[in-house]
Scaffold this motif. Structure first.
Motif, PDB file in Angstrom:
ATOM      1  N   VAL A  34      84.022  69.773  75.739  1.00 55.28           N
ATOM      2  CA  VAL A  34      84.764  68.996  75.539  1.00 55.28           C
ATOM      3  C   VAL A  34      83.362  67.821  74.662  1.00 55.28           C
ATOM      4  O   VAL A  34      83.567  67.796  73.304  1.00 55.28           O
ATOM      5  CB  VAL A  34      85.614  67.738  76.061  1.00 55.28           C
ATOM      6  CG1 VAL A  34      85.792  66.083  75.378  1.00 55.28           C
ATOM      7  CG2 VAL A  34      86.614  67.918  76.540  1.00 55.28           C
ATOM      8  N   GLN A  35      81.863  67.584  75.118  1.00 56.00           N
ATOM      9  CA  GLN A  35      81.032  66.497  74.485  1.00 56.00           C
ATOM     10  C   GLN A  35      80.501  67.928  73.936  1.00 56.00           C
ATOM     11  O   GLN A  35      80.080  67.743  73.137  1.00 56.00           O
ATOM     12  CB  GLN A  35      80.162  66.535  75.725  1.00 56.00           C
ATOM     13  CG  GLN A  35      78.887  66.012  75.089  1.00 56.00           C
ATOM     14  CD  GLN A  35      77.978  65.479  76.076  1.00 56.00           C
ATOM     15  OE1 GLN A  35      77.622  66.081  77.349  1.00 56.00           O
ATOM     16  NE2 GLN A  35      77.187  64.238  76.456  1.00 56.00           N
ATOM     17  N   ILE A  36      80.471  68.908  73.891  1.00 58.30           N
ATOM     18  CA  ILE A  36      79.410  70.250  73.015  1.00 58.30           C
ATOM     19  C   ILE A  36      80.226  70.229  71.649  1.00 58.30           C
ATOM     20  O   ILE A  36      79.982  70.063  70.383  1.00 58.30           O
ATOM     21  CB  ILE A  36      79.454  71.414  74.143  1.00 58.30           C
ATOM     22  CG1 ILE A  36      78.251  71.434  74.991  1.00 58.30           C
ATOM     23  CG2 ILE A  36      78.761  73.112  72.900  1.00 58.30           C
ATOM     24  CD1 ILE A  36      78.066  72.469  75.543  1.00 58.30           C
ATOM     25  N   ALA A  43      80.456  66.287  65.415  1.00 53.27           N
ATOM     26  CA  ALA A  43      79.964  65.625  64.022  1.00 53.27           C
ATOM     27  C   ALA A  43      78.756  66.212  63.389  1.00 53.27           C
ATOM     28  O   ALA A  43      78.932  65.644  62.800  1.00 53.27           O
ATOM     29  CB  ALA A  43      78.526  64.260  65.618  1.00 53.27           C
ATOM     30  N   ALA A  44      78.004  67.127  63.823  1.00 51.07           N
ATOM     31  CA  ALA A  44      76.909  67.977  63.014  1.00 51.07           C
ATOM     32  C   ALA A  44      77.656  68.850  62.277  1.00 51.07           C
ATOM     33  O   ALA A  44      76.810  68.480  60.811  1.00 51.07           O
ATOM     34  CB  ALA A  44      75.987  68.591  64.041  1.00 51.07           C
ATOM     35  N   ILE A  45      78.346  69.400  61.751  1.00 53.94           N
ATOM     36  CA  ILE A  45      79.118  69.642  60.784  1.00 53.94           C
ATOM     37  C   ILE A  45      79.701  68.370  59.639  1.00 53.94           C
ATOM     38  O   ILE A  45      78.787  69.018  58.594  1.00 53.94           O
ATOM     39  CB  ILE A  45      80.177  70.417  61.397  1.00 53.94           C
ATOM     40  CG1 ILE A  45      79.745  71.753  62.018  1.00 53.94           C
ATOM     41  CG2 ILE A  45      81.394  71.073  59.370  1.00 53.94           C
ATOM     42  CD1 ILE A  45      80.673  72.467  62.593  1.00 53.94           C
ATOM     43  N   LEU A  46      79.810  67.770  60.375  1.00 54.18           N
ATOM     44  CA  LEU A  46      80.649  66.687  58.944  1.00 54.18           C
ATOM     45  C   LEU A  46      80.159  65.878  59.121  1.00 54.18           C
ATOM     46  O   LEU A  46      79.475  65.672  57.557  1.00 54.18           O
ATOM     47  CB  LEU A  46      81.659  65.484  60.191  1.00 54.18           C
ATOM     48  CG  LEU A  46      83.025  66.250  60.461  1.00 54.18           C
ATOM     49  CD1 LEU A  46      83.687  65.096  61.598  1.00 54.18           C
ATOM     50  CD2 LEU A  46      83.765  66.682  59.402  1.00 54.18           C
ATOM     51  N   ALA A  47      78.115  66.101  59.178  1.00 50.04           N
ATOM     52  CA  ALA A  47      77.740  64.979  58.824  1.00 50.04           C
ATOM     53  C   ALA A  47      77.019  65.635  58.145  1.00 50.04           C
ATOM     54  O   ALA A  47      76.288  64.852  57.105  1.00 50.04           O
ATOM     55  CB  ALA A  47      76.517  64.719  59.842  1.00 50.04           C
ATOM     56  N   SER A  48      76.575  66.576  58.154  1.00 47.53           N
ATOM     57  CA  SER A  48      76.017  67.847  57.405  1.00 47.53           C
ATOM     58  C   SER A  48      76.583  67.006  56.438  1.00 47.53           C
ATOM     59  O   SER A  48      76.278  67.767  54.823  1.00 47.53           O
ATOM     60  CB  SER A  48      75.923  69.033  57.034  1.00 47.53           C
ATOM     61  OG  SER A  48      77.048  70.192  57.701  1.00 47.53           O
ATOM     62  N   ILE A  49      78.078  67.561  56.513  1.00 45.90           N
ATOM     63  CA  ILE A  49      78.990  67.584  54.981  1.00 45.90           C
ATOM     64  C   ILE A  49      78.998  66.248  54.082  1.00 45.90           C
ATOM     65  O   ILE A  49      78.776  66.555  52.830  1.00 45.90           O
ATOM     66  CB  ILE A  49      80.641  67.670  55.045  1.00 45.90           C
ATOM     67  CG1 ILE A  49      80.574  68.998  55.642  1.00 45.90           C
ATOM     68  CG2 ILE A  49      81.064  67.079  54.488  1.00 45.90           C
ATOM     69  CD1 ILE A  49      82.121  69.842  56.586  1.00 45.90           C
ATOM     70  N   LEU A 109      81.261  61.412  67.276  1.00 45.97           N
ATOM     71  CA  LEU A 109      79.985  61.103  68.325  1.00 45.97           C
ATOM     72  C   LEU A 109      80.909  60.100  69.210  1.00 45.97           C
ATOM     73  O   LEU A 109      80.289  60.397  70.780  1.00 45.97           O
ATOM     74  CB  LEU A 109      79.511  59.764  67.338  1.00 45.97           C
ATOM     75  CG  LEU A 109      78.411  61.065  66.653  1.00 45.97           C
ATOM     76  CD1 LEU A 109      77.659  59.692  65.592  1.00 45.97           C
ATOM     77  CD2 LEU A 109      77.634  61.583  66.976  1.00 45.97           C
ATOM     78  N   ALA A 110      81.402  58.872  69.525  1.00 46.10           N
ATOM     79  CA  ALA A 110      82.707  58.143  70.085  1.00 46.10           C
ATOM     80  C   ALA A 110      82.999  59.122  71.111  1.00 46.10           C
ATOM     81  O   ALA A 110      82.987  58.989  72.783  1.00 46.10           O
ATOM     82  CB  ALA A 110      82.971  57.521  69.867  1.00 46.10           C
ATOM     83  N   ILE A 111      84.150  60.725  71.315  1.00 45.82           N
ATOM     84  CA  ILE A 111      84.659  61.524  71.704  1.00 45.82           C
ATOM     85  C   ILE A 111      83.124  62.061  72.547  1.00 45.82           C
ATOM     86  O   ILE A 111      83.477  62.053  74.097  1.00 45.82           O
ATOM     87  CB  ILE A 111      85.339  62.584  71.618  1.00 45.82           C
ATOM     88  CG1 ILE A 111      86.555  61.950  70.550  1.00 45.82           C
ATOM     89  CG2 ILE A 111      85.874  63.409  72.257  1.00 45.82           C
ATOM     90  CD1 ILE A 111      87.583  63.100  69.404  1.00 45.82           C
ATOM     91  N   ALA A 112      82.349  62.047  72.333  1.00 43.75           N
ATOM     92  CA  ALA A 112      80.972  62.759  72.838  1.00 43.75           C
ATOM     93  C   ALA A 112      80.777  62.022  73.586  1.00 43.75           C
ATOM     94  O   ALA A 112      79.998  62.149  75.066  1.00 43.75           O
ATOM     95  CB  ALA A 112      79.790  62.950  72.127  1.00 43.75           C
ATOM     96  N   VAL A 113      79.921  60.316  73.673  1.00 42.48           N
ATOM     97  CA  VAL A 113      79.426  59.760  74.625  1.00 42.48           C
ATOM     98  C   VAL A 113      80.818  59.339  75.610  1.00 42.48           C
ATOM     99  O   VAL A 113      80.404  59.337  76.895  1.00 42.48           O
ATOM    100  CB  VAL A 113      78.525  58.575  73.546  1.00 42.48           C
ATOM    101  CG1 VAL A 113      79.323  56.946  74.421  1.00 42.48           C
ATOM    102  CG2 VAL A 113      78.036  59.026  72.304  1.00 42.48           C
TER     103      VAL A 113
END
Length: 52
Positions: A34-36, A42-48, A4-8
């Motif tokens: 890079v943002q995408i 982040a979405a994959i890690l959050a779902s895990i 998330l920090a990298i996306a921001v």
């Protein structure tokens, strides 16, 4: 959190790139990609994390 920090950060850098004064000063990094990718990670890690 790192993804998330990298996306921001990449969103901020893309915003800065779009408003640069010298249009000939192009960058090497494609910040929207890079943002995408960071958001996908982040979405994959959050779902895990939520299923574990």
């Amino acid at each position: 959190m790192a993804a998330l920090a990298i996306a921001v950060f990449s969103g901020w850098r893309d915003w800065r790139r779009a408003r640069r004064e010298n249009l000939d000063a192009v960058g090497i990094v494609d910040w929207p990609t890079v943002q995408i990718l960071a958001l996908i990670v982040a979405a994959i890690l959050a779902s895990i994390a939520f299923t574990a």
